[in-house]
Scaffold this motif. Sequence first.
Motif, mmCIF file in Angstrom:
data_model
loop_
_atom_site.group_PDB
_atom_site.id
_atom_site.type_symbol
_atom_site.label_atom_id
_atom_site.label_comp_id
_atom_site.label_asym_id
_atom_site.label_seq_id
_atom_site.Cartn_x
_atom_site.Cartn_y
_atom_site.Cartn_z
ATOM 1 N N ASP A 92 0.752 -1.127 -0.029
ATOM 2 C CA ASP A 92 -0.169 0.287 -0.335
ATOM 3 C C ASP A 92 0.785 1.062 -0.223
ATOM 4 O O ASP A 92 1.589 1.779 0.593
ATOM 5 C CB ASP A 92 -1.125 -0.058 1.236
ATOM 6 N N PHE A 93 0.366 1.673 -1.187
ATOM 7 C CA PHE A 93 1.397 3.563 -0.962
ATOM 8 C C PHE A 93 0.916 4.149 0.361
ATOM 9 O O PHE A 93 2.263 4.770 0.806
ATOM 10 C CB PHE A 93 0.914 4.245 -2.239
ATOM 11 N N GLY A 94 -0.015 3.708 0.780
ATOM 12 C CA GLY A 94 -0.351 4.572 2.605
ATOM 13 C C GLY A 94 1.271 4.416 3.057
ATOM 14 O O GLY A 94 1.237 5.199 3.870
ATOM 15 N N CYS A 95 1.378 3.176 3.588
ATOM 16 C CA CYS A 95 2.445 2.455 4.294
ATOM 17 C C CYS A 95 3.578 3.588 4.331
ATOM 18 O O CYS A 95 4.643 3.874 5.112
ATOM 19 C CB CYS A 95 2.314 1.070 4.239
ATOM 20 N N VAL A 96 4.363 3.609 2.539
ATOM 21 C CA VAL A 96 6.041 4.534 2.056
ATOM 22 C C VAL A 96 5.522 5.919 2.617
ATOM 23 O O VAL A 96 6.090 5.994 2.900
ATOM 24 C CB VAL A 96 5.819 3.556 0.758
ATOM 25 N N LYS A 97 4.265 6.295 1.964
ATOM 26 C CA LYS A 97 4.147 7.599 2.517
ATOM 27 C C LYS A 97 4.227 8.102 3.817
ATOM 28 O O LYS A 97 4.548 8.944 3.976
ATOM 29 C CB LYS A 97 3.040 7.980 1.892
ATOM 30 N N ALA A 98 3.946 7.519 5.152
ATOM 31 C CA ALA A 98 3.593 7.648 5.880
ATOM 32 C C ALA A 98 4.946 7.937 7.223
ATOM 33 O O ALA A 98 5.608 8.417 7.465
ATOM 34 C CB ALA A 98 2.776 6.813 7.118
ATOM 35 N N VAL A 99 5.348 6.603 6.671
ATOM 36 C CA VAL A 99 6.848 5.834 7.036
ATOM 37 C C VAL A 99 7.951 7.509 6.577
ATOM 38 O O VAL A 99 8.596 8.308 7.432
ATOM 39 C CB VAL A 99 7.421 5.150 6.705
ATOM 40 N N THR A 100 8.175 7.335 5.332
ATOM 41 C CA THR A 100 9.352 8.865 4.730
ATOM 42 C C THR A 100 8.741 9.826 4.867
ATOM 43 O O THR A 100 9.874 10.841 5.480
ATOM 44 C CB THR A 100 9.312 8.446 3.359
ATOM 45 N N LYS A 101 7.294 10.595 5.335
ATOM 46 C CA LYS A 101 6.976 11.852 5.403
ATOM 47 C C LYS A 101 7.542 12.079 6.626
ATOM 48 O O LYS A 101 8.013 13.370 7.034
ATOM 49 C CB LYS A 101 5.823 11.772 5.541
ATOM 50 N N LYS A 102 7.590 10.956 7.923
ATOM 51 C CA LYS A 102 7.401 10.827 8.846
ATOM 52 C C LYS A 102 9.183 11.574 8.852
ATOM 53 O O LYS A 102 10.508 12.757 9.760
ATOM 54 C CB LYS A 102 7.213 9.735 9.999
ATOM 55 N N ILE A 103 10.075 10.353 8.467
ATOM 56 C CA ILE A 103 11.580 10.560 8.685
ATOM 57 C C ILE A 103 11.935 12.295 8.132
ATOM 58 O O ILE A 103 13.088 12.687 8.831
ATOM 59 C CB ILE A 103 12.365 9.475 7.508
ATOM 60 N N CYS A 104 11.434 12.748 7.138
ATOM 61 C CA CYS A 104 12.179 13.455 5.851
ATOM 62 C C CYS A 104 11.131 15.355 7.146
ATOM 63 O O CYS A 104 12.567 15.819 7.759
ATOM 64 C CB CYS A 104 11.302 13.944 5.163
ATOM 65 N N LYS A 105 9.949 14.694 7.744
ATOM 66 C CA LYS A 105 9.814 15.842 8.853
ATOM 67 C C LYS A 105 10.700 16.018 10.118
ATOM 68 O O LYS A 105 11.047 17.162 11.048
ATOM 69 C CB LYS A 105 8.953 15.400 9.150
ATOM 70 N N ASP A 106 11.169 15.233 11.029
ATOM 71 C CA ASP A 106 12.042 15.135 11.430
ATOM 72 C C ASP A 106 13.569 15.819 10.835
ATOM 73 O O ASP A 106 14.687 15.858 12.233
ATOM 74 C CB ASP A 106 12.719 13.674 12.906
ATOM 75 N N LEU A 107 14.492 15.233 9.860
ATOM 76 C CA LEU A 107 15.313 16.178 9.488
ATOM 77 C C LEU A 107 15.208 17.357 9.153
ATOM 78 O O LEU A 107 16.333 18.202 8.935
ATOM 79 C CB LEU A 107 16.008 15.213 8.623
#
Length: 318
Positions: A92-107
């Motif tokens: 599901d694209f949603g899994c990848v979107k949620a995870v990657t968005k959060k990691i980028c936001k932390d940086l």
Amino acid sequence: FFFCSERYLRVGTMATSTIASAASAASAAGAAASAMSMTAFEVFVSKDTFKFNAAHFVAYKGFRERLHGHNYKVAVRLLGSRKIGPDGYVLDFGCVKAVTKKICKDLNEHFICPMRSDVMAIVVKDDDESCLNGGTITLTCEDGSVFVFPKKDCAMLPIVHATTEELAIYLWGKILGALNSEYLVKRGMHTMEVTVAEAVGQEAVFRMQIPDSSASEDDVKALSDVGSYIKNGDIVPMPCPTSTEAAHASASASSGAGPPPEKKQKRSEGCGDGCKDCQAKLSAKLQQLAKAINAGFLGGNGNKVDAKDLEDLLSKGG
């Protein structure tokens, strides 16, 4: 005999036809199986939210960049098996979107601090009184430069040089850990690829096989250990014709010599202010003009002097 022969002939023809049909079916099945073995599904996710703005500088033996920043962008590719899941997804694209968005936001809006640098002394103070909002991080470089940052403004990453390549390795590990490698393997995925771009047309890609379900959390971390992917030994000088600081530092670090002398730019004739030869010629012309004026050669008898008169005079002495 003839009847029997004909009968046998018919049987033989039927047998031949049956064998040919079976062979054709087998060939089709084999082709389908071969096509199936070559088929692979994959998903690629690249969103506007997969970005972070961060400051950094690359430092290695004999070289340090100036402090600067990039608008980084991230993309994730997951390669799957020959069939998709019962739900119709590779993942599901949603899994990848949620995870990657959060990691980028932390940086986002941080200074990328390479905590494993081999050319900088890094001191972390959690109770630095000089910083009202928390601790500080002090980086002392080979060239004597010292940077002091508020700790809360730094992303302290287990990397060595803060390059795009090392960020791709780091992000691969973070994304894989958040997605859960065991789950990915169960869904039939075998490889994950992470792309990090620091500018349009400048990107680094890290691709690695996803560990199987028996891999421990430590095994997964070991796969994204940046230091394990860095070569030991001397830096290979850059052979390409470039004037970047990194190229000069690369050559200097390899040879042990200092930076190459700055080349004087060749100027064309009539170049002007920066050329001593031109300045000398201009001075001589002006002296000639002043002498003519003082001797009364110009403007005598009430005649006006124009630019053409000056040009004619200077050309005669030129």
